[in-house]
Design a protein around this motif. Structure first.
Motif, mmCIF file in Angstrom:
data_model
loop_
_atom_site.group_PDB
_atom_site.id
_atom_site.type_symbol
_atom_site.label_atom_id
_atom_site.label_comp_id
_atom_site.label_asym_id
_atom_site.label_seq_id
_atom_site.Cartn_x
_atom_site.Cartn_y
_atom_site.Cartn_z
ATOM 1 N N TRP A 228 0.848 -1.116 0.041
ATOM 2 C CA TRP A 228 -0.001 -0.055 0.021
ATOM 3 C C TRP A 228 0.757 1.492 -0.020
ATOM 4 O O TRP A 228 0.603 2.191 -0.667
ATOM 5 C CB TRP A 228 -0.982 -0.077 1.356
ATOM 6 N N SER A 229 1.953 1.379 0.636
ATOM 7 C CA SER A 229 2.784 2.547 0.724
ATOM 8 C C SER A 229 3.605 2.743 -0.625
ATOM 9 O O SER A 229 3.513 3.861 -1.218
ATOM 10 C CB SER A 229 3.879 2.042 1.810
ATOM 11 N N ALA A 230 4.045 1.467 -1.248
ATOM 12 C CA ALA A 230 4.576 1.642 -2.544
ATOM 13 C C ALA A 230 3.546 2.125 -3.449
ATOM 14 O O ALA A 230 3.926 2.897 -4.457
ATOM 15 C CB ALA A 230 5.148 0.276 -2.951
ATOM 16 N N ALA A 235 1.640 6.132 -7.184
ATOM 17 C CA ALA A 235 0.314 6.964 -7.961
ATOM 18 C C ALA A 235 0.774 8.388 -7.659
ATOM 19 O O ALA A 235 0.510 9.151 -8.737
ATOM 20 C CB ALA A 235 -0.842 6.596 -6.790
ATOM 21 N N HIS A 236 1.321 8.817 -6.461
ATOM 22 C CA HIS A 236 1.829 10.149 -6.253
ATOM 23 C C HIS A 236 2.795 10.717 -7.514
ATOM 24 O O HIS A 236 2.682 11.603 -8.200
ATOM 25 C CB HIS A 236 2.500 10.165 -5.181
ATOM 26 N N ALA A 237 3.794 9.799 -7.984
ATOM 27 C CA ALA A 237 4.648 10.048 -8.971
ATOM 28 C C ALA A 237 4.120 9.990 -10.177
ATOM 29 O O ALA A 237 4.452 10.840 -11.175
ATOM 30 C CB ALA A 237 5.925 9.070 -8.863
ATOM 31 N N SER A 238 3.093 9.321 -10.398
ATOM 32 C CA SER A 238 2.528 9.145 -11.961
ATOM 33 C C SER A 238 1.299 10.166 -12.140
ATOM 34 O O SER A 238 1.130 10.768 -13.245
ATOM 35 C CB SER A 238 1.546 7.823 -11.893
ATOM 36 N N ILE A 239 1.217 11.203 -11.267
ATOM 37 C CA ILE A 239 0.233 12.404 -11.477
ATOM 38 C C ILE A 239 1.118 13.540 -12.086
ATOM 39 O O ILE A 239 2.160 13.840 -11.339
ATOM 40 C CB ILE A 239 -0.495 12.763 -10.167
ATOM 41 N N PRO A 240 0.630 14.265 -12.875
ATOM 42 C CA PRO A 240 1.271 15.384 -13.513
ATOM 43 C C PRO A 240 1.530 16.457 -12.368
ATOM 44 O O PRO A 240 0.639 16.699 -11.636
ATOM 45 C CB PRO A 240 0.777 15.766 -14.745
#
Length: 254
Positions: A228-230, A235-240
């Motif tokens: 879940w942490s990963a 997900a955070h990194a994939s958002i522009p």
């Protein structure tokens, strides 16, 4: 502190509760907060508690011994209830009885009469139901529109349930979402911690499908926490990046 959660979906009921209690930073103990009342073929009930430990333990004791009805001169027990609504009323009556005996003295000692319960399960002849019972003995019922209820330190785990839980999801997914919700709470509140007690009930069986305690180091829960942490980091990194700051570096250099 405490975190307890109940999820009621079409396929069944999940109830989870942590076991950490504390009366200060140097006085942390482990107490069971999810209590099972089961008579296979007649009823299967889970009662999770949050709040003042002395009050919740007194209420649970009354559930085992019976709540006295002074007018009728008899004691009522959970096995006497014909519906889950009556069972919720009985728990509410037990809370009021404990308050009648201890409430004033506690308030005089500046101790809050603070307690809440989740009551979930099934009684023969009726459906699976889930209630949240307040310190005044009144209660609300879970519905398909919002198929979960929480007590205790609920704010950290609620966003997970809001986004993930639907009435039509599989019971295994409901359990997984509940555990992620518990992990999110533990990450943000040191007053909530392992072990975690889990109960799963499926419709019409009138028995518990699963009663399980997750201890520290338990492989699946450890893996769930890491995944879940990963997943959140990914997900955070994939958002522009927000477009509002695109010229900040240029202005700073100029």
């Amino acid at each position: 502190m405490t975190y307890c959660c109940g999820v009621l979906v079409r396929d069944g009921l999940v109830m989870i509760a942590d076991t950490r209690t504390n009366a200060g930073l140097d006085n942390i103990s482990t107490f069971r907060k999810l209590h099972i009342f089961e008579e296979p073929g007649h009823h299967v009930l889970g009662l999770a508690s949050a709040g003042n430990l002395s009050v919740s333990q007194s209420v649970v004791s009354l559930m085992n011994e019976g709540v006295e009805d002074h007018e009728a001169g008899e004691r009522h027990q959970l096995r006497d209830c014909r519906t889950m609504f009556q069972a919720a009323q009985l728990v509410g009556g037990a809370i009021r009885q404990v308050h009648k005996v201890n409430g004033v003295v506690m308030e005089q000692s500046t101790v809050n009469f603070d307690v809440s319960f989740l009551l979930g399960g099934q009684i023969a002849g009726g459906p699976l139901r889930l209630f949240m019972i307040y310190s005044a003995g009144n209660f609300i019922e879970c519905t398909p529109d919002t198929p979960f209820l929480q007590i205790g330190e609920h704010k950290y785990g609620k966003p997970v349930l809001d986004r993930a839980v639907t009435y039509d999801m599989e019971i295994s997914e409901a359990l997984k979402s509940s555990l992620i919700s518990m992990d999110s709470t533990m990450r943000s509140n040191l007053g909530v911690g392992l072990p975690i007690d889990v109960m799963v009930v499926t419709p019409e069986t009138l028995r518990s499908e699963l009663i399980y305690r997750i201890e520290p180091g338990e492989p699946y829960f450890h893996d769930l926490r890491e995944r879940w942490s990963a997943a959140l980091r990914s997900a955070h990194a994939s958002i522009p990046r927000p477009p509002y700051l695109k010229d900040v570096r240029t202005r700073a250099v100029g």
